[in-house]
Scaffold this motif. Structure first.
Motif, PDB file in Angstrom:
ATOM      1  N   THR A  13       0.744  -1.286  -0.006  1.00 43.48           N
ATOM      2  CA  THR A  13       0.072   0.150   0.112  1.00 43.48           C
ATOM      3  C   THR A  13       0.853   1.405  -0.104  1.00 43.48           C
ATOM      4  N   ILE A  14       1.693   1.373   0.775  1.00 41.30           N
ATOM      5  CA  ILE A  14       2.777   2.346   0.822  1.00 41.30           C
ATOM      6  C   ILE A  14       3.427   2.882  -0.484  1.00 41.30           C
ATOM      7  N   LYS A  15       4.129   1.455  -1.065  1.00 40.25           N
ATOM      8  CA  LYS A  15       4.767   1.760  -2.311  1.00 40.25           C
ATOM      9  C   LYS A  15       4.054   2.178  -3.579  1.00 40.25           C
ATOM     10  N   HIS A  16       2.675   1.561  -3.399  1.00 41.99           N
ATOM     11  CA  HIS A  16       1.948   2.201  -4.626  1.00 41.99           C
ATOM     12  C   HIS A  16       0.931   3.374  -4.346  1.00 41.99           C
ATOM     13  N   SER A  17       1.343   4.205  -3.157  1.00 41.28           N
ATOM     14  CA  SER A  17       0.382   5.411  -3.013  1.00 41.28           C
ATOM     15  C   SER A  17       1.398   6.492  -3.164  1.00 41.28           C
ATOM     16  N   LEU A  18       2.544   6.386  -3.375  1.00 45.28           N
ATOM     17  CA  LEU A  18       3.759   7.450  -3.591  1.00 45.28           C
ATOM     18  C   LEU A  18       4.130   7.719  -5.003  1.00 45.28           C
ATOM     19  N   GLY A  19       3.569   6.895  -5.704  1.00 41.97           N
ATOM     20  CA  GLY A  19       3.781   7.186  -7.171  1.00 41.97           C
ATOM     21  C   GLY A  19       5.610   6.366  -7.488  1.00 41.97           C
ATOM     22  N   ALA A  54     -14.547 -10.515   4.830  1.00 42.73           N
ATOM     23  CA  ALA A  54     -14.303 -11.485   4.946  1.00 42.73           C
ATOM     24  C   ALA A  54     -13.993 -12.227   3.735  1.00 42.73           C
ATOM     25  N   ALA A  55     -14.949 -12.087   2.807  1.00 50.45           N
ATOM     26  CA  ALA A  55     -14.857 -12.821   1.483  1.00 50.45           C
ATOM     27  C   ALA A  55     -13.664 -11.954   0.666  1.00 50.45           C
ATOM     28  N   SER A  56     -13.618 -10.793   0.577  1.00 46.39           N
ATOM     29  CA  SER A  56     -12.361 -10.290   0.132  1.00 46.39           C
ATOM     30  C   SER A  56     -11.163 -10.816   0.722  1.00 46.39           C
ATOM     31  N   TYR A  57     -11.133 -10.643   1.921  1.00 50.10           N
ATOM     32  CA  TYR A  57      -9.884 -11.290   2.746  1.00 50.10           C
ATOM     33  C   TYR A  57      -9.329 -12.806   2.294  1.00 50.10           C
ATOM     34  N   ALA A  58     -10.328 -13.403   2.064  1.00 54.11           N
ATOM     35  CA  ALA A  58     -10.245 -14.919   1.974  1.00 54.11           C
ATOM     36  C   ALA A  58     -10.083 -15.193   0.215  1.00 54.11           C
ATOM     37  N   GLY A  59     -10.316 -14.315  -0.460  1.00 55.69           N
ATOM     38  CA  GLY A  59     -10.101 -14.392  -1.945  1.00 55.69           C
ATOM     39  C   GLY A  59     -11.364 -15.174  -2.565  1.00 55.69           C
ATOM     40  N   VAL A  60     -12.523 -14.962  -1.838  1.00 52.12           N
ATOM     41  CA  VAL A  60     -13.813 -15.751  -2.699  1.00 52.12           C
ATOM     42  C   VAL A  60     -14.748 -14.979  -3.095  1.00 52.12           C
ATOM     43  N   CYS A  61     -14.201 -13.491  -3.222  1.00 57.81           N
ATOM     44  CA  CYS A  61     -15.025 -12.414  -3.715  1.00 57.81           C
ATOM     45  C   CYS A  61     -14.619 -11.697  -5.091  1.00 57.81           C
ATOM     46  N   PRO A  62     -15.356 -12.130  -6.293  1.00 56.31           N
ATOM     47  CA  PRO A  62     -15.061 -11.576  -7.588  1.00 56.31           C
ATOM     48  C   PRO A  62     -15.027 -10.429  -7.724  1.00 56.31           C
ATOM     49  N   PHE A  63     -14.166  -9.469  -8.399  1.00 55.97           N
ATOM     50  CA  PHE A  63     -14.100  -8.226  -8.609  1.00 55.97           C
ATOM     51  C   PHE A  63     -14.442  -7.750  -9.808  1.00 55.97           C
ATOM     52  N   LYS A 114     -15.367   0.057 -23.126  1.00 53.97           N
ATOM     53  CA  LYS A 114     -16.260  -0.826 -23.541  1.00 53.97           C
ATOM     54  C   LYS A 114     -15.781  -2.317 -23.852  1.00 53.97           C
ATOM     55  N   MET A 115     -14.863  -2.652 -22.876  1.00 58.47           N
ATOM     56  CA  MET A 115     -14.029  -3.612 -22.767  1.00 58.47           C
ATOM     57  C   MET A 115     -14.671  -4.450 -21.388  1.00 58.47           C
ATOM     58  N   VAL A 116     -15.173  -5.544 -21.237  1.00 58.98           N
ATOM     59  CA  VAL A 116     -15.775  -6.014 -20.060  1.00 58.98           C
ATOM     60  C   VAL A 116     -15.240  -7.536 -19.921  1.00 58.98           C
ATOM     61  N   GLY A 117     -14.179  -7.421 -19.056  1.00 58.01           N
ATOM     62  CA  GLY A 117     -13.677  -8.648 -18.792  1.00 58.01           C
ATOM     63  C   GLY A 117     -14.090  -9.647 -17.929  1.00 58.01           C
ATOM     64  N   LYS A 118     -13.705 -10.759 -17.662  1.00 55.03           N
ATOM     65  CA  LYS A 118     -14.138 -11.777 -16.695  1.00 55.03           C
ATOM     66  C   LYS A 118     -13.883 -11.148 -15.286  1.00 55.03           C
ATOM     67  N   ARG A 119     -14.867 -11.122 -14.239  1.00 54.76           N
ATOM     68  CA  ARG A 119     -14.832 -11.023 -13.037  1.00 54.76           C
ATOM     69  C   ARG A 119     -13.779 -12.066 -12.322  1.00 54.76           C
ATOM     70  N   LYS A 120     -12.619 -11.359 -11.478  1.00 52.90           N
ATOM     71  CA  LYS A 120     -11.882 -12.080 -10.968  1.00 52.90           C
ATOM     72  C   LYS A 120     -11.602 -12.045  -9.460  1.00 52.90           C
ATOM     73  N   THR A 121     -11.293 -13.310  -8.895  1.00 52.58           N
ATOM     74  CA  THR A 121     -10.879 -12.777  -7.381  1.00 52.58           C
ATOM     75  C   THR A 121      -9.615 -12.272  -7.254  1.00 52.58           C
ATOM     76  N   SER A 122      -9.092 -11.760  -5.964  1.00 47.78           N
ATOM     77  CA  SER A 122      -7.943 -10.939  -5.717  1.00 47.78           C
ATOM     78  C   SER A 122      -6.842 -11.932  -5.688  1.00 47.78           C
ATOM     79  N   SER A 123      -5.711 -11.562  -5.953  1.00 43.80           N
ATOM     80  CA  SER A 123      -4.485 -12.488  -5.679  1.00 43.80           C
ATOM     81  C   SER A 123      -3.983 -12.497  -4.265  1.00 43.80           C
ATOM     82  N   PHE A 124      -4.500 -10.994  -3.922  1.00 47.62           N
ATOM     83  CA  PHE A 124      -3.856 -10.531  -2.348  1.00 47.62           C
ATOM     84  C   PHE A 124      -4.922 -11.320  -1.209  1.00 47.62           C
ATOM     85  N   ALA A 125      -4.955 -12.547  -1.194  1.00 45.15           N
ATOM     86  CA  ALA A 125      -5.750 -13.060  -0.476  1.00 45.15           C
ATOM     87  C   ALA A 125      -4.973 -14.096   0.641  1.00 45.15           C
TER      88      ALA A 125
END
Length: 336
Positions: free
Chosen positions: A79-85, A226-235, A241-252
């Motif tokens: 979070t820190i690394k990607h918040s400071l550009g 909890a679903a987001s934390y466990a990686g069972v919630c698709p985003f 116009k591009m609509v891709g497949k909903r995916k779960t986060s790898s940060f789980a």
């Protein structure tokens, strides 16, 4: 308000802050009881400590900061690394400065950390020990299977392995008894534990893992989190116009996700509610792992529901339409 940026490591941590004259100050503190105590004695109570979350390296700092009444926030390095550009270069003092800059810019997003109660610390330690013992037992059993195919087998090795496995089995049982004792001795832990295991497919291991990871359903206080934390919630994965497949986060949390998958398999096999859901989605052409991911998500929502309502799970429970509930309440008021 003064913000201190802290880059933690096992032996020491680097501190970066701006003094009253507007000058940047750097300090190195030993990550030990005496060193941390001397450092906190120089920090005012209205200051904020912002440290990188490096696991157990920050436990002593968090505990002593809570004792002194000083707010401390642990933020992930990602979070820190990607918040400071775009940033270049890396060292502990430089990282401490970047953490301090993050704390100053995103103060409104900081979540202050409170050290866990003694019961939770003991529960986490015992559960971690159990996982290590189970892993050691698995390694021995796997090696035993491979040795069975050898033409000439060692009787001595066989005896040692058998004794070691018996000892590990006994130790695992003792640790599980202590875990059960801690849970049953605490009213709140015992209540949430009993409510969770009332759901078919959810056993002691999954429940204990959830209690530890979610702070007894308080730190992670909703099923969505909890679903987001466990990686069972698709985003969603959309752009223009591009609509891709909903995916779960790898940060789980992979361990929790794997345990929920095992619980979902049991629920689909023995719980009619989830079995019918699986069959329905299978007829719709949905892939197996997508359905199981959805079942894991549904299980989490069920767990949080029974914990929140303080009502054990019942297969005969009917979820009424909220509009019907509102209509019934309005009719009751008119009659009154």
């Amino acid at each position: 308000m003064q913000v201190y940026g802290i880059d933690l490591s096992m032996e020491k941590f680097d501190v970066n802050y701006i003094d009253q004259d507007g000058n940047e100050r750097k300090q190195e503190v030993k990550n030990r009881l005496n060193g941390i105590s001397k450092f906190l004695a120089t920090v005012s109570s209205d200051s904020v400590l912002c440290a990188e979350n490096t696991g157990t390296y920050g436990d002593m700092l968090v505990f002593l900061s809570n004792q002194k009444g000083i707010n401390i926030s642990l933020v992930s390095g990602y979070t820190i690394k990607h918040s400071l550009g775009m940033i270049k270069g890396k060292s502990d003092p430089i990282d401490a400065g970047r953490i301090r800059e993050y704390g100053e810019r995103f103060y409104d997003k900081l979540i202050f950390k409170e050290y866990d109660r003694e019961e939770m610390v003991e529960l986490r330690s015992l559960y971690s020990l159990r996982s290590q013992l189970v892993k050691s037992r698995k390694i021995l059993r796997t090696g035993e299977h491979s040795r069975l195919n050898v033409p000439m087998q060692s009787i001595s090795v066989k005896e040692h392995v058998t004794n070691a496995l018996a000892h590990l089995d006994a130790e695992i049982k003792e640790v599980e008894k202590e875990i059960e004792g801690i849970i049953t001795s605490d009213r709140e832990l015992n209540e949430n534990y009993a409510l969770s295991v009332s759901i078919k497919g959810i056993g002691p291991v999954i429940t204990t893992e959830l209690i530890i990871k979610t702070g007894n359903f308080k730190t992670i206080d909703t099923a969505r989190k909890a679903a987001s934390y466990a990686g069972v919630c698709p985003f969603p994965n959309e752009s223009g116009k591009m609509v891709g497949k909903r995916k779960t986060s790898s940060f789980a949390d992979r361990k929790l996700k794997a345990l929920l998958y095992m619980g979902a398999k049991t629920a689909v096999k023995h719980n009619p509610e989830y079995s019918l859901y699986y069959q329905k989605k299978k007829l719709e052409g949905k892939p197996h792992y997508l359905i199981m991911n959805n079942v894991s998500n549904k299980i989490l929502r069920t767990i949080y529901s029974v914990v929140k309502n303080k009502t054990p799970y019942s297969q005969d429970y009917l979820c009424l339409d909220p509009r019907e509930l509102e209509k019934n309440n309005s009719s009751a008021k008119k009659v009154a």
